[in-house]
Design a protein around this motif. Structure first.
Motif, short mmCIF file in Angstrom:
data_model
loop_
_atom_site.label_atom_id
_atom_site.label_comp_id
_atom_site.label_asym_id
_atom_site.label_seq_id
_atom_site.Cartn_x
_atom_site.Cartn_y
_atom_site.Cartn_z
N PHE A 270 0.83 -1.20 0.00
CA PHE A 270 0.00 0.00 0.00
C PHE A 270 0.87 1.25 0.00
O PHE A 270 1.53 1.56 1.00
N CYS A 271 0.84 1.97 -1.11
CA CYS A 271 1.63 3.20 -1.20
C CYS A 271 0.72 4.39 -0.93
O CYS A 271 0.04 4.90 -1.83
N GLY A 272 0.68 4.75 0.31
CA GLY A 272 -0.16 5.86 0.76
C GLY A 272 0.28 6.13 2.18
O GLY A 272 1.44 5.86 2.53
N VAL A 273 -0.63 6.59 3.03
CA VAL A 273 -0.24 6.81 4.43
C VAL A 273 -0.82 5.71 5.32
O VAL A 273 -1.63 4.89 4.87
N HIS A 274 -0.40 5.72 6.57
CA HIS A 274 -0.68 4.59 7.47
C HIS A 274 -2.16 4.26 7.59
O HIS A 274 -2.55 3.10 7.50
N PHE A 275 -3.02 5.31 7.76
CA PHE A 275 -4.45 4.99 7.98
C PHE A 275 -5.06 4.29 6.77
O PHE A 275 -6.01 3.52 6.90
N MET A 276 -4.51 4.54 5.60
CA MET A 276 -5.04 3.92 4.37
C MET A 276 -4.67 2.43 4.34
O MET A 276 -5.50 1.58 4.00
N ALA A 277 -3.41 2.14 4.67
CA ALA A 277 -2.97 0.75 4.71
C ALA A 277 -3.73 -0.02 5.79
O ALA A 277 -4.11 -1.18 5.63
N GLU A 278 -3.97 0.68 6.89
CA GLU A 278 -4.71 0.06 8.00
C GLU A 278 -6.15 -0.26 7.55
O GLU A 278 -6.69 -1.34 7.86
N ALA A 279 -6.75 0.66 6.80
CA ALA A 279 -8.11 0.41 6.29
C ALA A 279 -8.12 -0.81 5.37
O ALA A 279 -9.06 -1.61 5.37
N ALA A 280 -7.04 -0.96 4.58
CA ALA A 280 -6.95 -2.13 3.69
C ALA A 280 -6.93 -3.42 4.51
O ALA A 280 -7.61 -4.40 4.18
N LYS A 281 -6.20 -3.41 5.61
CA LYS A 281 -6.11 -4.60 6.47
C LYS A 281 -7.47 -4.87 7.15
O LYS A 281 -7.88 -6.02 7.30
N ILE A 282 -8.13 -3.79 7.56
CA ILE A 282 -9.45 -3.94 8.21
C ILE A 282 -10.42 -4.60 7.23
O ILE A 282 -11.19 -5.49 7.59
N LEU A 283 -10.34 -4.18 5.97
CA LEU A 283 -11.29 -4.69 4.97
C LEU A 283 -10.93 -6.08 4.45
O LEU A 283 -11.79 -6.82 4.01
N ASN A 284 -9.66 -6.41 4.47
CA ASN A 284 -9.24 -7.68 3.87
C ASN A 284 -8.17 -8.34 4.76
O ASN A 284 -6.99 -8.41 4.41
N PRO A 285 -8.59 -8.85 5.93
CA PRO A 285 -7.63 -9.26 6.96
C PRO A 285 -6.77 -10.48 6.63
O PRO A 285 -5.75 -10.68 7.25
N THR A 286 -7.19 -11.28 5.64
CA THR A 286 -6.38 -12.46 5.34
C THR A 286 -5.18 -12.11 4.46
O THR A 286 -4.29 -12.93 4.25
N LYS A 287 -5.15 -10.89 3.93
CA LYS A 287 -4.03 -10.48 3.07
C LYS A 287 -2.92 -9.88 3.92
O LYS A 287 -3.18 -9.25 4.95
N LYS A 288 -1.71 -10.06 3.43
CA LYS A 288 -0.58 -9.38 4.09
C LYS A 288 -0.53 -7.96 3.55
O LYS A 288 -0.47 -7.77 2.33
N VAL A 289 -0.61 -6.96 4.43
CA VAL A 289 -0.56 -5.57 3.96
C VAL A 289 0.76 -4.96 4.42
O VAL A 289 1.07 -4.97 5.62
N VAL A 290 1.52 -4.45 3.47
CA VAL A 290 2.79 -3.80 3.83
C VAL A 290 2.75 -2.35 3.36
O VAL A 290 2.10 -2.01 2.37
N LEU A 291 3.44 -1.50 4.12
CA LEU A 291 3.48 -0.06 3.84
C LEU A 291 4.97 0.31 3.72
O LEU A 291 5.74 -0.02 4.61
N PRO A 292 5.37 0.98 2.64
CA PRO A 292 6.82 1.25 2.48
C PRO A 292 7.45 1.97 3.68
O PRO A 292 8.58 1.71 4.03
N ASP A 293 6.72 2.90 4.30
CA ASP A 293 7.30 3.63 5.43
C ASP A 293 6.24 3.80 6.53
O ASP A 293 5.23 4.48 6.31
N THR A 294 6.48 3.21 7.68
CA THR A 294 5.48 3.30 8.77
C THR A 294 5.33 4.72 9.32
O THR A 294 4.38 5.02 10.01
N GLN A 295 6.31 5.58 9.04
CA GLN A 295 6.22 6.96 9.51
C GLN A 295 5.33 7.82 8.58
O GLN A 295 5.19 9.02 8.80
#
Ligand code: SF4
Length: 339
Positions: free
Chosen positions: A84-109
């Motif tokens: 997920f190339c965006g900011v943290h809350f967006m990647a988190e929303a992806a995980k909330i919506l699709n929890p069986t997938k591995k969601v990675v974010l290039p920079d946690t900051q």
């Protein structure tokens, strides 16, 4: 790439202790691009990117979109890994919506001033103060805040959703007061506003933009509703990220002054190459403030590393995830007709 840049990309990896950072080699230029594409295939990954991402990331993404479009893509993907190339809350929303997938974010900051300024506890206190109110929260917030909300909105669907909320209930709107004020004016609904704002959109200067308009009488000012009221009052068109893109593409004007995060100009130029796009000016003449510092923390090098090592990964407690999922699903249901 400089050693300093390489070191910064590596420093983002929380792998010290079981990987020797010094041994990590990051490919360069075209090789880096190819390496990311190879990892995508090897790991059955999908790259989702927001319009505010750096141009090279936008170009390599499988899907480019705004918050609503990216949430839908994340929900429906059958890839095993979401980069997920965006900011943290967006990647988190992806995980909330699709929890069986591995969601990675290039920079946690890669955070967000809106999300950082609104806690779940804060919303709980507001609910105690206004027990009859419904809480409508902008998607730019973390999972705890979502979990305390009755419904989530994005800038694409906020007006439709607010209008559909029961008229006999007061509305608490968080965390963006500028978007809240705009929605209140558009829908005629009184709203109790959380006092938050986006550091990028609040930096636009009404005086300097008025000067830009005077110098470019043939230009239209288009603005995102996270901007402050004096800027919105000058605008010829106000809309979400996607709405601004569509407007530039379809409107007859040939020149636009754009008051939103500068990253969007990359896609606007692609969609309307013959049109002139002028970034709106900010208060501070010495600052690149219309670039979101958080969004730009992601780089191609960090994207490569997060896909290769599957880190940093977004993980959420299941009880919290289920609570945060409810208002997001309510939003998706109420905005089915919005593209
Ligand atoms: S542009 Fe504003 S709202 Fe968007 S991520 Fe950056 S700080 Fe948050």
């Amino acid at each position: 790439m400089s050693t300093e840049t390489l070191d910064k990309a590596k420093a983002n990896l929380p792998v010290r202790g079981f990987l020797n950072i010094e041994d990590i080699k990051i490919p360069q230029g075209e090789e880096l691009k190819q390496a990311i594409l190879d990892l995508k295939k090897e790991k059955n990954a999908v790259i989702l990117a927001h319009y505010y991402q750096p141009a090279d990331i936008q170009d390599i993404a499988d899907f480019l979109g705004d918050s609503l479009q990216l949430a839908r893509q994340a929900k429906d993907t059958d890839a095993d890994m979401i980069a997920f190339c965006g900011v943290h809350f967006m990647a988190e929303a992806a995980k909330i919506l699709n929890p069986t997938k591995k969601v990675v974010l290039p920079d946690t900051q890669a955070g967000c001033s809106l999300a950082d300024g609104c806690s779940g506890e804060g919303l709980r206190k507001m609910r105690e103060q206004y027990p009859d109110a419904l809480i409508a929260t902008y998607i730019n917030c973390n999972a705890e805040t979502k979990a305390e909300s009755d419904i989530i909105v994005t800038s694409s669907n906020a007006e439709t959703i607010i209008e559909a909320l029961p008229k006999d209930r007061p509305i608490i709107f968080a965390p963006d007061k500028n978007l809240g004020k705009y929605l209140s004016k558009k829908t005629g609904r009184d709203m109790i506003l959380w006092d938050g704002s986006c550091i990028v959109h609040e930096a636009f200067s009404m005086e300097r933009i008025a000067q830009q308009l005077a110098e470019n009488p043939d230009a239209k000012l288009i603005a995102h509703p996270e901007s402050e009221t004096p800027v919105l009052d000058l605008a010829h068109f106000i809309g979400s990220t996607s709405a601004l893109l569509n407007f530039v593409e379809k409107d007859d004007s040939q020149k636009f002054i754009v008051a939103t995060e500068e990253g969007i100009l990359h896609e606007m130029k692609k969609r309307a190459p013959q049109k002139e796009l002028i970034p709106a000016l900010v208060f501070d003449e010495s600052c690149n403030c219309s670039e979101c510092f958080y969004m730009k923390r992601n780089t191609m090098e960090k994207l490569y590393l997060c896909m290769k090592y599957e880190l940093p990964e977004i993980l959420i407690d299941e009880e919290l995830r289920l609570k945060a999922l409810k208002p997001i699903e309510a939003m998706l249901e109420m905005s089915k007709t919005i593209k």
